[in-house]
Design a protein around this motif. Structure first.
Motif, PDB file in Angstrom:
ATOM      1  N   GLY A  92      15.448 -29.313  27.553  1.00  0.00           N
ATOM      2  CA  GLY A  92      16.438 -30.329  27.895  1.00  0.00           C
ATOM      3  C   GLY A  92      17.753 -30.093  27.180  1.00  0.00           C
ATOM      4  N   LYS A  93      18.566 -31.131  27.126  1.00  0.00           N
ATOM      5  CA  LYS A  93      19.895 -31.049  26.533  1.00  0.00           C
ATOM      6  C   LYS A  93      20.033 -32.030  25.381  1.00  0.00           C
ATOM      7  CE  LYS A  93      21.962 -27.978  29.093  1.00  0.00           C
ATOM      8  NZ  LYS A  93      22.558 -26.785  28.514  1.00  0.00           N
ATOM      9  N   SER A  94      20.982 -31.720  24.508  1.00  0.00           N
ATOM     10  CA  SER A  94      21.208 -32.545  23.327  1.00  0.00           C
ATOM     11  C   SER A  94      22.700 -32.628  23.025  1.00  0.00           C
ATOM     12  CB  SER A  94      20.481 -31.941  22.121  1.00  0.00           C
ATOM     13  OG  SER A  94      20.809 -32.640  20.945  1.00  0.00           O
ATOM     14  N   TRP A  95      23.094 -33.691  22.375  1.00  0.00           N
ATOM     15  CA  TRP A  95      24.455 -33.850  21.875  1.00  0.00           C
ATOM     16  C   TRP A  95      24.566 -33.287  20.467  1.00  0.00           C
ATOM     17  CZ3 TRP A  95      28.284 -35.183  25.033  1.00  0.00           C
ATOM     18  CH2 TRP A  95      27.939 -35.785  26.239  1.00  0.00           C
ATOM     19  N   ASP A  96      23.437 -32.967  19.868  1.00  0.00           N
ATOM     20  CA  ASP A  96      23.383 -32.460  18.494  1.00  0.00           C
ATOM     21  C   ASP A  96      23.372 -30.933  18.495  1.00  0.00           C
ATOM     22  OD1 ASP A  96      22.805 -32.462  15.617  1.00  0.00           O
ATOM     23  OD2 ASP A  96      20.771 -31.888  16.209  1.00  0.00           O
ATOM     24  N   GLN A  97      24.218 -30.322  17.679  1.00  0.00           N
ATOM     25  CA  GLN A  97      24.309 -28.856  17.651  1.00  0.00           C
ATOM     26  C   GLN A  97      23.002 -28.183  17.251  1.00  0.00           C
ATOM     27  OE1 GLN A  97      26.891 -27.177  14.660  1.00  0.00           O
ATOM     28  NE2 GLN A  97      26.468 -28.834  13.225  1.00  0.00           N
ATOM     29  N   TRP A  98      22.108 -28.909  16.567  1.00  0.00           N
ATOM     30  CA  TRP A  98      20.832 -28.337  16.136  1.00  0.00           C
ATOM     31  C   TRP A  98      19.724 -28.595  17.149  1.00  0.00           C
ATOM     32  CZ3 TRP A  98      21.759 -25.064  12.454  1.00  0.00           C
ATOM     33  CH2 TRP A  98      22.842 -25.287  11.611  1.00  0.00           C
ATOM     34  N   GLY A  99      20.030 -29.298  18.236  1.00  0.00           N
ATOM     35  CA  GLY A  99      19.056 -29.496  19.302  1.00  0.00           C
ATOM     36  C   GLY A  99      18.194 -30.735  19.180  1.00  0.00           C
ATOM     37  N   LYS A 100      18.514 -31.633  18.253  1.00  0.00           N
ATOM     38  CA  LYS A 100      17.723 -32.862  18.100  1.00  0.00           C
ATOM     39  C   LYS A 100      17.979 -33.775  19.295  1.00  0.00           C
ATOM     40  CE  LYS A 100      16.891 -36.666  14.865  1.00  0.00           C
ATOM     41  NZ  LYS A 100      15.476 -36.456  14.641  1.00  0.00           N
ATOM     42  N   LYS A 101      16.904 -34.333  19.852  1.00  0.00           N
ATOM     43  CA  LYS A 101      17.096 -35.254  20.974  1.00  0.00           C
ATOM     44  C   LYS A 101      16.354 -36.575  20.812  1.00  0.00           C
ATOM     45  CE  LYS A 101      13.643 -33.055  23.984  1.00  0.00           C
ATOM     46  NZ  LYS A 101      13.432 -32.492  25.321  1.00  0.00           N
ATOM     47  N   PHE A 102      15.511 -36.694  19.818  1.00  0.00           N
ATOM     48  CA  PHE A 102      14.794 -37.949  19.583  1.00  0.00           C
ATOM     49  C   PHE A 102      15.226 -38.525  18.235  1.00  0.00           C
ATOM     50  CE2 PHE A 102      11.804 -35.347  22.140  1.00  0.00           C
ATOM     51  CZ  PHE A 102      11.860 -36.105  23.298  1.00  0.00           C
ATOM     52  N   TYR A 103      15.639 -39.761  18.251  1.00  0.00           N
ATOM     53  CA  TYR A 103      16.125 -40.442  17.047  1.00  0.00           C
ATOM     54  C   TYR A 103      15.330 -41.733  16.872  1.00  0.00           C
ATOM     55  CZ  TYR A 103      20.137 -37.320  17.448  1.00  0.00           C
ATOM     56  OH  TYR A 103      20.946 -36.216  17.537  1.00  0.00           O
ATOM     57  N   HIS A 104      14.818 -41.945  15.666  1.00  0.00           N
ATOM     58  CA  HIS A 104      14.002 -43.120  15.387  1.00  0.00           C
ATOM     59  C   HIS A 104      14.512 -43.811  14.124  1.00  0.00           C
ATOM     60  CE1 HIS A 104      11.115 -41.609  18.320  1.00  0.00           C
ATOM     61  NE2 HIS A 104      11.195 -40.439  17.726  1.00  0.00           N
ATOM     62  N   ASN A 105      14.129 -45.045  13.964  1.00  0.00           N
ATOM     63  CA  ASN A 105      14.375 -45.809  12.734  1.00  0.00           C
ATOM     64  C   ASN A 105      15.858 -45.914  12.371  1.00  0.00           C
ATOM     65  OD1 ASN A 105      11.533 -46.247  12.196  1.00  0.00           O
ATOM     66  ND2 ASN A 105      11.468 -44.056  11.783  1.00  0.00           N
ATOM     67  N   LEU A 106      16.647 -46.173  13.370  1.00  0.00           N
ATOM     68  CA  LEU A 106      18.089 -46.315  13.173  1.00  0.00           C
ATOM     69  C   LEU A 106      18.460 -47.758  12.837  1.00  0.00           C
ATOM     70  CD1 LEU A 106      19.179 -44.157  16.209  1.00  0.00           C
ATOM     71  CD2 LEU A 106      19.147 -43.476  13.811  1.00  0.00           C
ATOM     72  N   PRO A 107      19.630 -47.971  12.283  1.00  0.00           N
ATOM     73  CA  PRO A 107      20.650 -46.999  11.937  1.00  0.00           C
ATOM     74  C   PRO A 107      20.402 -46.403  10.550  1.00  0.00           C
ATOM     75  CG  PRO A 107      21.494 -49.177  11.483  1.00  0.00           C
ATOM     76  CD  PRO A 107      20.107 -49.348  12.062  1.00  0.00           C
ATOM     77  N   MET A 108      21.019 -45.264  10.310  1.00  0.00           N
ATOM     78  CA  MET A 108      21.017 -44.661   8.975  1.00  0.00           C
ATOM     79  C   MET A 108      22.200 -45.274   8.229  1.00  0.00           C
ATOM     80  SD  MET A 108      18.469 -42.522   8.812  1.00  0.00           S
ATOM     81  CE  MET A 108      18.791 -41.328   7.542  1.00  0.00           C
ATOM     82  N   GLU A 109      21.928 -45.911   7.087  1.00  0.00           N
ATOM     83  CA  GLU A 109      22.981 -46.559   6.305  1.00  0.00           C
ATOM     84  C   GLU A 109      22.803 -46.230   4.836  1.00  0.00           C
ATOM     85  OE1 GLU A 109      22.130 -50.589   7.502  1.00  0.00           O
ATOM     86  OE2 GLU A 109      23.700 -50.518   9.043  1.00  0.00           O
ATOM     87  N   VAL A 110      23.890 -45.948   4.138  1.00  0.00           N
ATOM     88  CA  VAL A 110      23.805 -45.570   2.726  1.00  0.00           C
ATOM     89  C   VAL A 110      23.302 -46.717   1.853  1.00  0.00           C
ATOM     90  CG1 VAL A 110      25.510 -43.727   2.867  1.00  0.00           C
ATOM     91  CG2 VAL A 110      26.261 -46.056   2.307  1.00  0.00           C
ATOM     92  N   SER A 111      23.388 -47.946   2.341  1.00  0.00           N
ATOM     93  CA  SER A 111      22.930 -49.104   1.560  1.00  0.00           C
ATOM     94  C   SER A 111      21.412 -49.291   1.622  1.00  0.00           C
ATOM     95  CB  SER A 111      23.617 -50.377   2.056  1.00  0.00           C
ATOM     96  OG  SER A 111      23.310 -50.592   3.433  1.00  0.00           O
ATOM     97  N   ASP A 112      20.741 -48.590   2.521  1.00  0.00           N
ATOM     98  CA  ASP A 112      19.296 -48.708   2.707  1.00  0.00           C
ATOM     99  C   ASP A 112      18.551 -47.998   1.570  1.00  0.00           C
ATOM    100  OD1 ASP A 112      16.841 -49.261   3.878  1.00  0.00           O
ATOM    101  OD2 ASP A 112      17.189 -48.063   5.679  1.00  0.00           O
ATOM    102  N   ALA A 113      17.296 -48.397   1.361  1.00  0.00           N
ATOM    103  CA  ALA A 113      16.413 -47.706   0.414  1.00  0.00           C
ATOM    104  C   ALA A 113      15.896 -46.430   1.079  1.00  0.00           C
ATOM    105  CB  ALA A 113      15.249 -48.609   0.029  1.00  0.00           C
ATOM    106  N   PHE A 114      15.641 -45.401   0.259  1.00  0.00           N
ATOM    107  CA  PHE A 114      15.198 -44.109   0.790  1.00  0.00           C
ATOM    108  C   PHE A 114      14.084 -43.513  -0.053  1.00  0.00           C
ATOM    109  CE2 PHE A 114      19.126 -44.401   3.014  1.00  0.00           C
ATOM    110  CZ  PHE A 114      18.984 -43.603   4.134  1.00  0.00           C
TER     111      PHE A 114
END
Length: 141
Positions: A92-114
């Motif tokens: 398939g196709k991706s908007w990401d240069q590395w070919g990622k097409k599935f995104y989960h657990n969004l959004p990514m925020e710097v204030s979140d615990a990791f």
């Protein structure tokens, strides 16, 4: 693993690795694993990305910009899954240069615990059937 080889990663001693950063939602999904790896000293938890950034001397603004770009790519992929200019990993196709097409657990925020671990490009394991030598070349036919 193949995409890791296309990037510089982070050099720690003689090892090149990559930061695996699991936000709060992702950490909750695999909570047992996070506890397991933390207990073995190969994963660490942070209250937020500012703590992580200080420890590794990475500008927080760089992480924030990366997360914003990641969230924007996820939104583009959701709106137009086959419209991206890049070949997607697995087809398939991706908007990401590395070919990622599935995104989960969004959004990514710097204030979140990791939970963060350093991972390296390796073959995880083989379920049998191959005999290999010390150079990982298949022995026999």
């Amino acid at each position: 693993t193949s995409m890791m080889w296309k990037n510089k990663g982070v050099k720690l001693g003689s090892t090149t690795g990559f930061f695996l950063c699991l936000n709060g939602k992702a950490s909750k999904e695999i909570e047992w694993h996070c506890k397991h790896y933390k207990g073995r000293g190969i994963m660490k938890s942070y209250k937020n990305m500012e703590e992580f950034a200080k420890e590794y001397n990475i500008p927080l603004a760089n992480i924030d910009a990366t997360f914003k770009e990641y969230n924007a790519l996820a939104e583009k992929q959701a709106k137009d899954p086959e419209g991206g200019p890049y070949e997607a990993y697995g087809g398939g196709k991706s908007w990401d240069q590395w070919g990622k097409k599935f995104y989960h657990n969004l959004p990514m925020e710097v204030s979140d615990a990791f939970h963060v671990a350093i991972v390296t490009p390796v073959i995880h394991y083989c379920m049998g059937g191959l005999d290999i030598d010390v150079e990982s070349a298949v022995v026999g036919q």
